[in-house]
Design a protein around this motif. Structure first.
Motif, PDB file in Angstrom:
ATOM      1  N   SER A  29     -28.546  24.815  33.459  1.00  0.00           N
ATOM      2  CA  SER A  29     -27.176  24.949  33.751  1.00  0.00           C
ATOM      3  C   SER A  29     -27.037  26.016  34.869  1.00  0.00           C
ATOM      4  N   LEU A  31     -27.458  26.433  39.054  1.00  0.00           N
ATOM      5  CA  LEU A  31     -27.461  25.509  39.967  1.00  0.00           C
ATOM      6  C   LEU A  31     -28.193  26.294  41.544  1.00  0.00           C
TER       7      LEU A  31
ATOM      8  N   CYS B   7     -25.545  22.443  47.833  1.00  0.00           N
ATOM      9  CA  CYS B   7     -25.327  21.367  47.321  1.00  0.00           C
ATOM     10  C   CYS B   7     -26.392  20.403  46.754  1.00  0.00           C
ATOM     11  N   LEU B  10     -27.465  21.815  43.684  1.00  0.00           N
ATOM     12  CA  LEU B  10     -26.581  21.357  42.704  1.00  0.00           C
ATOM     13  C   LEU B  10     -26.806  19.717  42.378  1.00  0.00           C
ATOM     14  N   GLN B  13     -29.820  19.117  40.184  1.00  0.00           N
ATOM     15  CA  GLN B  13     -29.618  19.765  38.599  1.00  0.00           C
ATOM     16  C   GLN B  13     -28.614  18.365  37.848  1.00  0.00           C
ATOM     17  N   VAL B  14     -27.511  17.885  38.592  1.00  0.00           N
ATOM     18  CA  VAL B  14     -26.648  16.927  38.268  1.00  0.00           C
ATOM     19  C   VAL B  14     -27.483  15.763  37.917  1.00  0.00           C
ATOM     20  N   ILE B  29     -18.186  17.196  38.823  1.00  0.00           N
ATOM     21  CA  ILE B  29     -19.032  18.322  38.494  1.00  0.00           C
ATOM     22  C   ILE B  29     -18.027  19.613  38.786  1.00  0.00           C
ATOM     23  N   VAL B  31     -18.383  23.794  39.133  1.00  0.00           N
ATOM     24  CA  VAL B  31     -19.185  24.888  39.411  1.00  0.00           C
ATOM     25  C   VAL B  31     -18.497  25.873  39.551  1.00  0.00           C
ATOM     26  N   LEU B  62     -15.940  17.288  43.262  1.00  0.00           N
ATOM     27  CA  LEU B  62     -16.480  18.673  43.027  1.00  0.00           C
ATOM     28  C   LEU B  62     -15.277  19.583  42.673  1.00  0.00           C
ATOM     29  N   LEU B 107     -23.729  25.952  37.753  1.00  0.00           N
ATOM     30  CA  LEU B 107     -23.267  24.699  37.209  1.00  0.00           C
ATOM     31  C   LEU B 107     -22.795  24.605  35.972  1.00  0.00           C
ATOM     32  N   VAL B 110     -20.471  18.630  33.868  1.00  0.00           N
ATOM     33  CA  VAL B 110     -20.609  17.393  34.652  1.00  0.00           C
ATOM     34  C   VAL B 110     -20.209  16.434  33.646  1.00  0.00           C
TER      35      VAL B 110
END
Lengths: 272, 119
Positions: A29, A31, B7, B10, B13-14, B29, B31, B62, B107, B110
């Motif tokens: 979690s 980023l 980005c 990010l 990860q997503v 998403i 953040v 986002l 993050l 989601v």
């Protein structure tokens, strides 16, 4: 510049940026994917430096603050006492490395192309072109830039940020992310202070303290060879500290960007 | 700075979260960013449409939650809000402080689109 163009995808780390859709990783979690990859590489670099007992300094400043001249003066002052090597980072030219080599010190030039900072992968690549055996201090002269280099851990032990007196004394207030990472702030070109009535060293130090940064502030003129002794003493003290320290002290890593520090950090420990 | 590659990090990860949950796509998403992360929310928002193209999050929105800068004072013990370039204690004004919030790059959540969903 780097705001939207993605220029921190350098030739050193492009392979990481490209495998965007790699499978088989567990979800996290936080980023910081690209930067955490840099962080891992930096930790690897740091272990490598520690294994050789080399004290590594990351020099950062705006372009033209006098990083290379500082290195030349430092080499002149310490070359009979300490074995020094330099990694130079610039967008173009080998000029700076040539200046260092002319002093009889090994230097490797990283030409970053369009990238406005060094990252841990580029430094790692540079290490393949030089030997650390027998070295005391490795200086990494970062690309002149007060923004991007602050975010990239290279594996250094200390960050030294130069502020020349021809700049504004409010630079720490304008670039807080950079000046928060400084373990030492060097005011350079101080021989010009008498003719520059608008730069107040006390105000510059005040702006640094306003960032809760306890780093020492030294004044220096590399051109006039003034103030080099205090700078040399700081380097000697840090070298001794790194060499004598157990891994726990090295792990404090004051030079790392604050974002990468543990959640509950110990108060920043300053050397002499 | 570095907003485009942030980005990309990010979206990596997503994509992993989406794959782990067998999702077909990503809707939202969220953040959380602090001013001292070095990332500018507006620039991240601008970079996002470029970075999301061709990914599982191609149609995702986002949302950025900006976190305050907060410091803990070593002198008087107070926790107070501060400005990014003035990390002094809001109670006693001392500069011997520790950052407790403001450099995050997280993050948060989601929202995924799933095949079986009856929405």
């Amino acid at each position: 510049m780097c705001d939207t163009c993605g220029c921190n995808v350098t030739h050193g780390n492009a392979h990481l940026a490209e495998k965007k859709n790699a499978q088989g990783h567990s979800a996290v979690s936080v980023l910081t994917d690209l930067l955490s990859a840099n962080d891992r590489q930096a930790a690897h670099n740091r272990r490598h430096f520690d294994g050789h007992g080399v004290f590594v300094v990351n020099l950062m400043s705006a372009p033209g603050a006098g990083k290379t001249l500082l290195l030349e003066a430092t080499i002149d002052a310490l070359k009979d006492e300490l074995r020094i090597a330099v990694i130079e980072g610039d967008l173009e030219t080998e000029n700076d490395a040539a200046r260092i080599r002319a002093k009889g010190v090994p230097a490797h030039q990283i030409v970053t192309g369009t990238a406005c900072h060094l990252d841990a992968h580029m430094v790692h690549d540079a290490l393949h072109h030089m030997t650390l055996d027998g070295l005391d201090i490795l200086f990494i002269e970062n690309v002149g830039n007060l923004v991007c280099p602050a975010s990239f851990d290279l594996g250094q032990h200390r960050n030294v940020t130069l502020l020349s007196v021809t700049e504004g004394d409010d630079k720490p207030a304008k670039y807080p992310v950079m000046f928060r990472t400084a373990d030492l702030m060097l005011l350079t070109k101080t021989d010009l202070l008498p003719v520059l009535d608008d730069f107040d060293p006390a105000r510059a130090e005040g702006a640094l303290r306003a960032l809760a940064n306890p780093a020492p502030v030294l004044r220096l003129s590399a051109k006039k060879r003034d103030g080099l002794e205090a700078w040399s003493d700081w380097l000697r003290a840090q070298l001794a500290r790194i060499r004598a320290s157990d891994p726990a002290i090295r792990a404090e890593i004051p030079g790392r960007p604050p974002r990468f520090r543990p959640v509950n950090p110990k108060p920043a420990t300053q050397g002499v | 700075m570095h907003e485009l590659s942030v980005c990309q990090g990010l979206l990596d990860q997503v994509a992993r979260v989406a794959a782990d949950h067998g999702a077909l796509g990503v809707k939202h998403i969220v953040v959380r960013i602090g001013p001292l992360s070095g990332v500018v929310p507006e620039l991240l928002q601008q970079a996002f449409p470029l970075a999301r193209a061709g990914t599982m999050a191609a149609d995702a929105a986002l949302m950025i939650e900006e976190l305050p800068v907060r410091v803990h004072c070593d002198a008087c013990g107070a926790d107070t809000e501060a400005k990014p370039n003035r990390l002094l204690c809001g109670e006693c004004g001392d500069w011997h402080t520790q950052l407790i919030s403001g450099d995050e790059l997280l993050l948060a959540s989601v929202e995924l689109l799933k095949e079986e969903a009856h929405v």
